[in-house]
Design an enzyme around this catalytic site. Structure first.
Site, PDB file in Angstrom:
ATOM      1  CG  ASP A  85      32.946  28.822 -36.645  1.00  0.00           C
ATOM      2  OD1 ASP A  85      32.764  27.603 -36.804  1.00  0.00           O
ATOM      3  OD2 ASP A  85      32.074  29.590 -36.182  1.00  0.00           O
ATOM      4  CD  GLU A 137      28.479  21.374 -40.591  1.00  0.00           C
ATOM      5  OE1 GLU A 137      29.200  22.229 -40.056  1.00  0.00           O
ATOM      6  OE2 GLU A 137      27.290  21.577 -40.899  1.00  0.00           O
ATOM      7  CG  HIS A 181      24.651  27.982 -37.614  1.00  0.00           C
ATOM      8  ND1 HIS A 181      24.880  27.310 -38.783  1.00  0.00           N
ATOM      9  CD2 HIS A 181      25.687  27.677 -36.807  1.00  0.00           C
ATOM     10  CE1 HIS A 181      26.011  26.617 -38.676  1.00  0.00           C
ATOM     11  NE2 HIS A 181      26.519  26.823 -37.496  1.00  0.00           N
ATOM     12  CB  SER A 271      23.278  33.277 -30.804  1.00  0.00           C
ATOM     13  OG  SER A 271      23.393  33.050 -32.190  1.00  0.00           O
TER      14      SER A 271
HETATM   15 ZN   LIG Z   1      28.654  26.681 -37.140  1.00  0.00          ZN
END
Ligand SMILES: [Zn+2]
Length: 324
Positions: A85, A137, A181, A271
């Site tokens: 990640d 990304e 995030h 999360s």
């Molecule tokens: Zn991320």
């Protein structure tokens, strides 16, 4: 396995693959148990924070062990991908490819456009030699995730995606359409407040941007980061047992469900399992102040995470039964 086949099926089938981060044994056990019980393909994600906390070597062998554990649980053909990640350098991505990861992300989203393409292309050229898939990304997500910090978000520009995907050669693309995030995804001034509960109501995701991207790249796998929903029942348990998390708010699950039905075929959730874990631990320790055996509070935390992951798989992503 890498993500190629997982994503192709998910795009066709109108569902999304869960991408769950793991940092410790209980979290990994919970992920595998939930996926084995629902027969859901899964992407196990290792962030830079996880590598610092738990050690990359240990995490890699834990993931390998997870495949065997899945089979022990009766999941005959587990579909599990080990994914880096937010890789930020070619060297890091290369080390993960060399080390047996089946997928990596190279996040060049903070770089100028041409540099993002060049870096992504370099990682793709290396990774594809080993049949490792690469996520890139484009656009910037706000929020805090381990070492990834950005003040403001910038939506992905749909007019750039064809050029970016073609020239970089990436296998999937993480985009920015308003997810964020962390457990504090939206500032109170971005939200409205529910008059009955007093809770923040976050702004909707930019589905118009997603639709435009989908039109430009039909069938191309799209990824959503920062897609925890911050379940308010966990925030309440945490706050009722000595915690202090005012105004923690996430992306509503109905919006993620809608996204999962589109070209979005990987949804990152981290999360929410942290919240489930913390809520369960706080509750046990508050109710039994004499408890000092970590198994007595990590066990219930693990059970709570299994519940959370199964809920996400069945009710939000629709990936249950896709990996018989
Ligand atoms: Zn991320």
């Amino acid at each position: 396995m890498n993500t190629r086949e997982m994503f192709a099926k998910a795009v066709d089938g109108g569902y999304a693959i869960p991408a769950f981060n793991f940092n410790n044994m209980e979290q990994l056990q919970a992920i595998i148990k939930a996926c084995a019980e629902t027969k859901s393909p899964v992407i196990l994600q290792v962030s830079s924070g996880a590598r610092k906390y738990a050690n990359q070597t240990l995490l890699r062998y834990m993931a390998e062990g997870a495949v065997e554990y899945a089979k022990e649980l009766g999941w005959e053909h587990p579909q599990i991908c080990l994914h880096l990640d937010h890789g930020d350098t070619f060297e890091l991505c290369k080390s993960c490819v060399d080390f047996g990861f089946s997928s990596v992300m190279i996040d060049g989203s903070s770089l100028p456009y041409e540099e993002n393409i060049a870096l992504t292309k370099k990682v793709v050229e290396y990774a594809h030699q080993y049949d490792v898939t690469v996520e890139a990304e484009l656009g910037v997500l706000a929020g805090v995730e381990d070492d990834v910090v950005a003040e403001e978000s910038h939506y992905t520009k749909p007019e750039e995606v064809i050029d970016f995907a073609t020239r970089s050669g990436c296998d999937s693309l993480a985009i920015s359409i308003g997810t964020s995030h962390g457990a504090y995804k939206f500032k109170p001034e971005q939200c409205t407040r529910d008059p009955q509960t007093g809770r923040l109501v976050p702004p909707p995701l930019a589905f118009d941007v997603l639709a435009e991207i989908e039109k430009k790249l039909p069938g191309f796998p799209i990824v959503l980061h920062g897609s925890s929903s911050v379940p308010q029942e966990y925030v309440d348990i945490i706050n009722a047992n000595g915690g202090n998390m005012p105004d923690a708010v996430g992306v509503p699950e109905d919006q993620l469900r809608k996204a999962a039905k589109s070209a979005v075929c990987k949804i990152n959730i981290d999360s929410d399992s942290r919240l489930a874990f913390t809520a369960a631990v706080r509750k046990v320790l508050a109710e039994k102040p004499g408890e000092f055996d970590p198994r007595k509070y990590c066990g219930p935390a693990r059970d709570e995470m299994v519940k959370l992951y199964k809920h996400k798989i069945i009710e939000v992503l629709g990936s249950d039964g896709k990996a018989e």
